[in-house]
Design an enzyme around this catalytic site. Structure first.
Site, PDB file in Angstrom:
ATOM      1  N   LYS A 110       0.695  -1.113  -0.180  1.00  0.00           N
ATOM      2  CA  LYS A 110       0.012  -0.006  -0.143  1.00  0.00           C
ATOM      3  C   LYS A 110       0.907   1.381  -0.031  1.00  0.00           C
ATOM      4  O   LYS A 110       1.876   1.141   0.695  1.00  0.00           O
ATOM      5  CB  LYS A 110      -1.324   0.092   1.193  1.00  0.00           C
ATOM      6  N   ASP A 603     -13.136  -9.887   7.768  1.00  0.00           N
ATOM      7  CA  ASP A 603     -11.966  -9.502   7.099  1.00  0.00           C
ATOM      8  C   ASP A 603     -11.472  -7.893   7.462  1.00  0.00           C
ATOM      9  O   ASP A 603     -12.553  -7.133   7.384  1.00  0.00           O
ATOM     10  CB  ASP A 603     -11.944  -9.319   5.482  1.00  0.00           C
ATOM     11  N   HIS A 698      -2.605 -12.091  -7.229  1.00  0.00           N
ATOM     12  CA  HIS A 698      -2.471 -11.078  -8.092  1.00  0.00           C
ATOM     13  C   HIS A 698      -2.099 -10.959  -9.618  1.00  0.00           C
ATOM     14  O   HIS A 698      -1.656 -10.194 -10.289  1.00  0.00           O
ATOM     15  CB  HIS A 698      -1.766  -9.897  -7.321  1.00  0.00           C
TER      16      HIS A 698
END
Length: 760
Positions: A110, A603, A698
């Protein structure tokens, strides 16, 4: 008036996600890369012209990217990992980002405390760097050909090093002496393009708690970069927090200006006297680049008035707080939104007009406005006044319930709970599961959209969704997974889905924001007090549970992630909003377990990204973030197993906080980093069960059985089999079935092999 209005950066995915669609067509071999470049050229031209039409003086080039600007910077510097060397052009670029048949992609994490992901550059002492300036130069020339003289945006050398990793395990800052000459070469080339070029060098790493070693690099770096040419004006831009320590150094370098965030870095006000004494330009970030609320122009003018008491108006430029990459593109397509709520909002294009209007008022006065601008100002004042009293926003019943909510944690200690759960659920060591979602096929998306648009009936829609759930359950049974999920076909997004069902939440038609590459999310927005009018997931989960004898996980998004992945109201503290969400979720968990669901996953994928960037603020965040996770699960019986999931994060500094959350099982993304992230769980003696991702979702790569066996054995070097679950890195929503099915079949087969070896 001299140039005074400034935009740090602009969204690049396109107002209708044109870049996303073009990239995905290219990756699927439905178009050439030339076709992608043509789309990109049209988007850049449109984005520049939007800013030009809004009378923005400082417009960026090189803020566009086909995937990520950190990846672009690595390419620019020639920082190519060994496994990709020999590849060229777009093959090289997208292999680094997404992997290829032979090699895994580079790690992704991130961007500070946002939901944007960047590609983490891989560096080593033996690297030989070489400038590739083509993208930077070509983009400037592209804008110039359209009559737009841009500032050139670059990721700064100190930030680039600080956000990279050393594959040879050294300190990335040791490579400063190798990287800096490449930047000097680049700036020298830029200086020949035009007269008086402005270069925005982004150094957001300066807003963190940097040690003396990092701070010592600032002056030599910017002394040298500014000395490259008299024909460049360097602006060092920071955002998301204050950068006072770095500012103290930067004012003693010859740079032209400093970009500071006065919304999320309110302490930047402490540096004003230093900036005033230095005579440098102050690019004042006063229009929110991270949220969607209409600017309160009167409040902003007060901030600027306060700044101008110290810094001369002649040296102030009016700016967004950060790049508008973090906001949706335009409100133009929001045709179904409640008119009152829409009137409180401002997306990227609308923020251009805010910057322009604030600039004109601040420097020329209200009397300089034309009649149309005066109407806009009056409408702005009315919109902000209406938010303070609207019954859409303020709900006393919700406020009273949350204020008096007393059950702050679940019953029973972990050791007691896990014993009961294992007896009831009967799962083996190395239990196999997935994180929650399965591929969102074109058919699923089409049905959901048609239902929203009233094209098909609710019955037709539910029939299609249930058929998909049937297929998901059947496949999981067939491939041998032990703890199942329903696949989430009814969910557009893990936060938006809940936002649509919670009172106080709004959602958009076209509020897309780039998460990484072509991946976009459409965050809901919190405009009022939060409550849950009715169950949100129970019907879908119980339907799926009836289709199998195996445990079916209930799937919820946690309160902190719902908060961090939403645009949050700015008229109430974040911790109060989070607590409202937590109380609503506790009702949902109670309903799920009462309906027979024995495992519920809550989550918290965005738990880490919500962390303050300054250590002084961390304990406050951790206290309410842990409180609200525990409130959300406080209704769970001892026998109900609570899972949570966290996305790419460094856990070393928050492992005690994770322990305090007291989930029974945590799954984490580790596939791109081996078992390094997992080691901290062993070092602290973490008791709860852990599901480290054994393959990277991903990337479109299908991992082999041998790869996954090797990965599981690496995990077993760190934690015992009794504590480990086996699962993919993250949800499978963005993958295709032809990738998912063989990957999960291989994962289950790998577990069988390892179990047999352990038993043998």
């Amino acid at each position: 008036m001299s140039k005074k209005s400034y935009i740090v950066g602009f969204p690049r995915i396109g107002e209708q996600r044109e870049l996303k669609r073009s990239l995905e067509d290219f990756w699927a071999n439905r178009c050439s890369f030339d076709a992608v470049k043509e789309v990109a050229s049209k988007l850049k031209s449109r984005h520049w012209n939007y800013q030009k039409e809004a009378s923005i003086d400082f417009i960026s080039s090189n803020d566009f990217s086909f995937y990520d600007t950190m990846l672009d910077t690595a390419i620019m510097l020639g920082a190519i990992p060994k496994r990709f060397q020999g590849l060229k052009d777009e093959t090289l670029y997208f292999s680094m980002a997404r992997g290829n048949k032979e090699n895994v992609a580079m790690e992704m994490t991130k961007w500070f405390n946002t939901n944007y992901h960047y590609i983490v550059p891989e560096l080593s002492l033996e690297d030989q760097y070489k400038l590739n300036s083509s993208k930077v130069i070509d983009e400037y020339k592209e804008a110039k050909a359209q009559g737009i003289n841009t500032k050139i945006n670059l990721i700064g050398p100190i930030t680039f090093l600080g956000l990279s990793k050393r594959v040879d395990r050294g300190d990335t800052y040791e490579l400063h002496s190798k990287i800096l000459p490449i930047y000097e070469e680049l700036l020298k080339e830029i200086s020949t393009l035009d007269d008086g070029i402005t270069i925005q060098i982004d150094e957001p790493i300066f807003v963190k708690d940097n040690d003396a070693k990092v701070l010592s690099l600032i002056k030599p770096t910017y002394d040298r970069l500014d000395a490259v040419s008299d024909n460049i004006n360097i602006i060092v831009s920071t955002y998301f927090e204050h950068s006072n320590e770095a500012t103290k150094v930067l004012v003693n370098t010859p740079i032209w200006g400093l970009g500071l965030d006065f919304l999320y870095g309110t302490k930047n006000i402490e540096s004003l006297e230093l900036i005033a004494n230095s005579g440098k330009k102050l690019i004042a970030g006063v229009v929110d680049g991270r949220n969607i609320w209409k600017n309160n122009i009167q409040t902003t003018l007060e901030i600027l008035k306060n700044i101008s008491k110290t810094v001369s108006k002649d040296n102030i430029l009016i700016s967004t707080s950060c790049s508008l990459l973090h906001t949706p593109f335009t409100l133009k397509y929001e045709e179904k939104m409640n008119a009152d709520i829409k009137n409180w909002l401002s997306y990227a294009v609308e923020k251009l007009d805010e910057v322009s209007l604030i600039t004109k008022i601040f420097f020329e006065g209200v009397e300089s406005l034309c009649e149309k601008e005066k109407v806009v100002l009056a409408d702005n004042q009315k919109a902000n006044a209406s938010r303070k009293t609207s019954t859409l926003i303020h709900d006393k019943n919700v406020q009273d319930r949350v204020d008096h909510f007393t059950k702050l944690s679940r019953d029973g200690i972990y050791e007691e709970r896990i014993k009961l759960q294992k007896e009831i659920l009967g799962y083996e060591d190395l239990a196999t599961t997935t994180i929650g979602s399965f591929p969102q096929t074109p058919e699923v998306r089409k049905a959901r959209q048609e239902f929203k648009n009233g094209v098909i009936s609710k019955e037709n829609y539910e029939q299609q969704m249930k058929a998909y759930i049937d297929d998901c359950v059947a496949f999981q049974e067939e491939c041998g997974l032990e703890i199942l999920v329903h696949g989430e076909p009814e969910r557009n997004d893990m936060v938006e889905y809940f936002g649509e069902q919670l009172k106080g939440y709004g959602f958009s038609q076209n509020g897309w924001v780039q998460s990484y590459g072509s991946r976009c999310v459409k965050p809901p927005f919190i405009y009022g007090d939060i409550s849950r009018p009715q169950p949100m997931t129970v019907e879908w989960i119980t339907y799926a549970q009836k289709k199998t004898q195996k445990p079916m996980k209930g799937m919820l998004t946690g309160p902190v992630t719902i908060l961090n992945w939403s645009f949050v109201r700015d008229d109430k503290p974040r911790d109060e909003v989070s607590k409202q969400i937590a109380v609503a979720l506790s009702d949902e968990i109670d309903d799920l377990q009462n309906a027979g669901i024995k495992i519920i996953q809550v989550d918290e994928a965005a738990f880490k990204e919500g962390y303050p960037l300054r250590e002084e603020n961390i304990k406050i965040y951790e206290a309410w973030a842990v409180r609200d996770f525990k409130i959300a699960v406080s209704s769970a019986h001892k026998e109900t197993q609570i899972h949570t999931h966290m996305c790419y994060s460094e856990f070393n500094d928050i492992i005690k906080t994770i322990e305090a959350m007291d989930a029974d099982v945590i799954s984490i993304e580790t596939a791109r980093s081996g078992n390094e992230l997992l080691k901290i769980f062993k070092e602290v003696g973490y008791k709860q069960e852990v599901g480290p991702g054994v393959y990277d979702i991903h990337s479109p790569r299908v991992p082999s059985v041998d790869e996954i066996v090797k990965q599981i054995k690496l995990l077993l070097e760190v934690l015992p089999k009794e504590q480990l679950w086996i699962n993919p890195d993250c949800g499978l929503k963005t993958r295709k079935w032809e990738e998912v099915k063989p990957s999960l079949i291989n994962m289950v087969e790998a577990v069988k092999i390892v179990r047999n070896e352990l038993a043998g």
